[in-house]
Design an enzyme around this catalytic site. Sequence first.
Site, short mmCIF file in Angstrom:
data_model
loop_
_atom_site.label_atom_id
_atom_site.label_comp_id
_atom_site.label_asym_id
_atom_site.label_seq_id
_atom_site.Cartn_x
_atom_site.Cartn_y
_atom_site.Cartn_z
N CYS A 1 -2.67 15.71 2.58
CA CYS A 1 -3.80 15.45 1.67
C CYS A 1 -4.78 16.61 1.72
O CYS A 1 -4.96 17.23 2.76
CB CYS A 1 -4.50 14.16 2.10
SG CYS A 1 -5.78 13.63 0.97
N CYS B 1 -9.29 10.68 9.37
CA CYS B 1 -7.94 10.36 8.90
C CYS B 1 -6.88 11.26 9.53
O CYS B 1 -7.03 12.48 9.57
CB CYS B 1 -7.92 10.53 7.39
SG CYS B 1 -6.27 10.48 6.69
N CYS C 1 -3.75 5.07 7.75
CA CYS C 1 -2.75 5.96 7.19
C CYS C 1 -2.48 7.16 8.08
O CYS C 1 -3.37 7.72 8.66
CB CYS C 1 -3.12 6.39 5.77
SG CYS C 1 -4.59 7.37 5.66
N CYS D 1 -10.56 14.04 5.09
CA CYS D 1 -11.48 13.09 5.74
C CYS D 1 -11.35 13.24 7.26
O CYS D 1 -10.24 13.28 7.79
CB CYS D 1 -11.15 11.65 5.33
SG CYS D 1 -11.21 11.42 3.56
N ASN E 1 -10.82 1.98 12.69
CA ASN E 1 -9.66 1.68 13.55
C ASN E 1 -9.41 2.89 14.45
O ASN E 1 -8.80 3.86 14.01
CB ASN E 1 -8.46 1.42 12.61
CG ASN E 1 -7.37 0.64 13.26
OD1 ASN E 1 -7.51 0.13 14.37
ND2 ASN E 1 -6.25 0.53 12.56
N CYS F 1 0.87 -1.17 0.00
CA CYS F 1 0.00 0.00 0.00
C CYS F 1 0.91 1.23 0.00
O CYS F 1 1.71 1.40 0.92
CB CYS F 1 -0.82 -0.10 1.27
SG CYS F 1 -1.88 1.27 1.54
N GLY G 1 -2.55 10.52 1.13
CA GLY G 1 -2.84 11.35 -0.04
C GLY G 1 -3.86 10.73 -0.98
O GLY G 1 -4.25 9.58 -0.84
S1 SF4 Z 1 -5.27 10.37 2.93
FE1 SF4 Z 1 -7.09 9.27 2.25
S2 SF4 Z 1 -8.36 9.06 4.06
FE2 SF4 Z 1 -6.82 10.64 4.50
S3 SF4 Z 1 -7.79 12.61 3.97
FE3 SF4 Z 1 -6.71 11.90 2.17
S4 SF4 Z 1 -8.22 10.75 0.99
FE4 SF4 Z 1 -9.02 10.97 3.06
#
Ligand code: SF4
Length: 356
Positions: free
Chosen positions: A120, A127, A344, A124, A301, A113, A170
């Site tokens: 990013c 995240c 992540c 979200c 998680n 992965c 990202g």
């Molecule tokens: S890395 Fe993935 S989960 Fe995190 S804010 Fe960006 S798109 Fe959303």
Amino acid sequence: MQQSIYDFTLDELKEQLKPSFRAKQVYNWLYKKYASSFEEMKNIPKDLKENLEKNYDIQLMQIVKKEISTDGSIKYLFKLRDGLTVEAVLLLMKKKQIAEDGSIEKSEKYTVCISSQVGCKVGCTFCLTAKGGFVRNLTVGEYISQIVNIKRDNNIPENKSLNIVYMGMGEPLDNYKNFIKAVKIFSELDGLAISRRRQTVSTSGISSKIEKLGNEDLGIQLAISLHAVDDELRSELIPMNKAYNIESIIDAVKKFPVDTRKKVMFEYLVIKNKNDDLKSADKLIKLLNGIKAKVNLIYFNPYPGTSYQRPESKDMVKFQEYLIKRGLLCTIRESKGLDISAACGQLKEKEMNGNS
Ligand code: SF4
């Protein structure tokens, strides 16, 4: 600053290195023998080696942290040339099975992965990567370096194929040009030779880019982080949903060329009392009607500081069985690497806070 040798497709290197068959040899050293210096490229003449030394950087990103899970998954934190860091995870999907006579019955299966950006823009709410905002896109070479680094670090033989999921830190479709070039370099037969069918882009749903990607007909697989079935909840979880709503994503997916033996994966992050009820399951079935779809339920998680909770196992199973009974393929993702901060951004967060 020298340009990374991992930034180039084979055709581009052929343009730059003469005679052009030398490019193939260099590719071979980089991607089949994981060479760490131009010096060790034995069949490359001295003057060309000097030219390579002068003009290209062969260093991979530095591994600054590594966490090994009890299930065999390994999480990496890499330092980029400008000192920023990104994560990648090697997931051991199937362990090697040895027969009684000592022969290999089944060989191990890996998925890696990888990240696309430092930070990013999508934001979200569940995240950790989103918390730091967007810093910059990864270069092509930084995409490639994640895989070469992991293959080299684990002595994964050159002919051992693995799956790539663009699902780390990202949004890959927000780094579109570099992402597309990385897909092409990974699948280069004289290089890593990772078939495009083994590469899956996981997107938070930038519908215009999904459509663009579909038109390129690259042969890669598509996964959508759907997570919710109505725009209100989805916009709460993924603020970018306000710009690219569920309807626009579903429309774009319907136009995406899907391999006859494959399905589009819809990731559904199940959060207790948020989207784990059967009413949501019903809406999901309706939404995916007419799409060759597969649903992957993911346990939320939890991490320090979040108010969201992990769903009960019985509710996950109920949700899954409900979909299956109504003809939708549905799996529950094993929480691989649960003990190693596998969501992540978690490893990076720990590093920044000085925890080990
Ligand atoms: S890395 Fe993935 S989960 Fe995190 S804010 Fe960006 S798109 Fe959303």
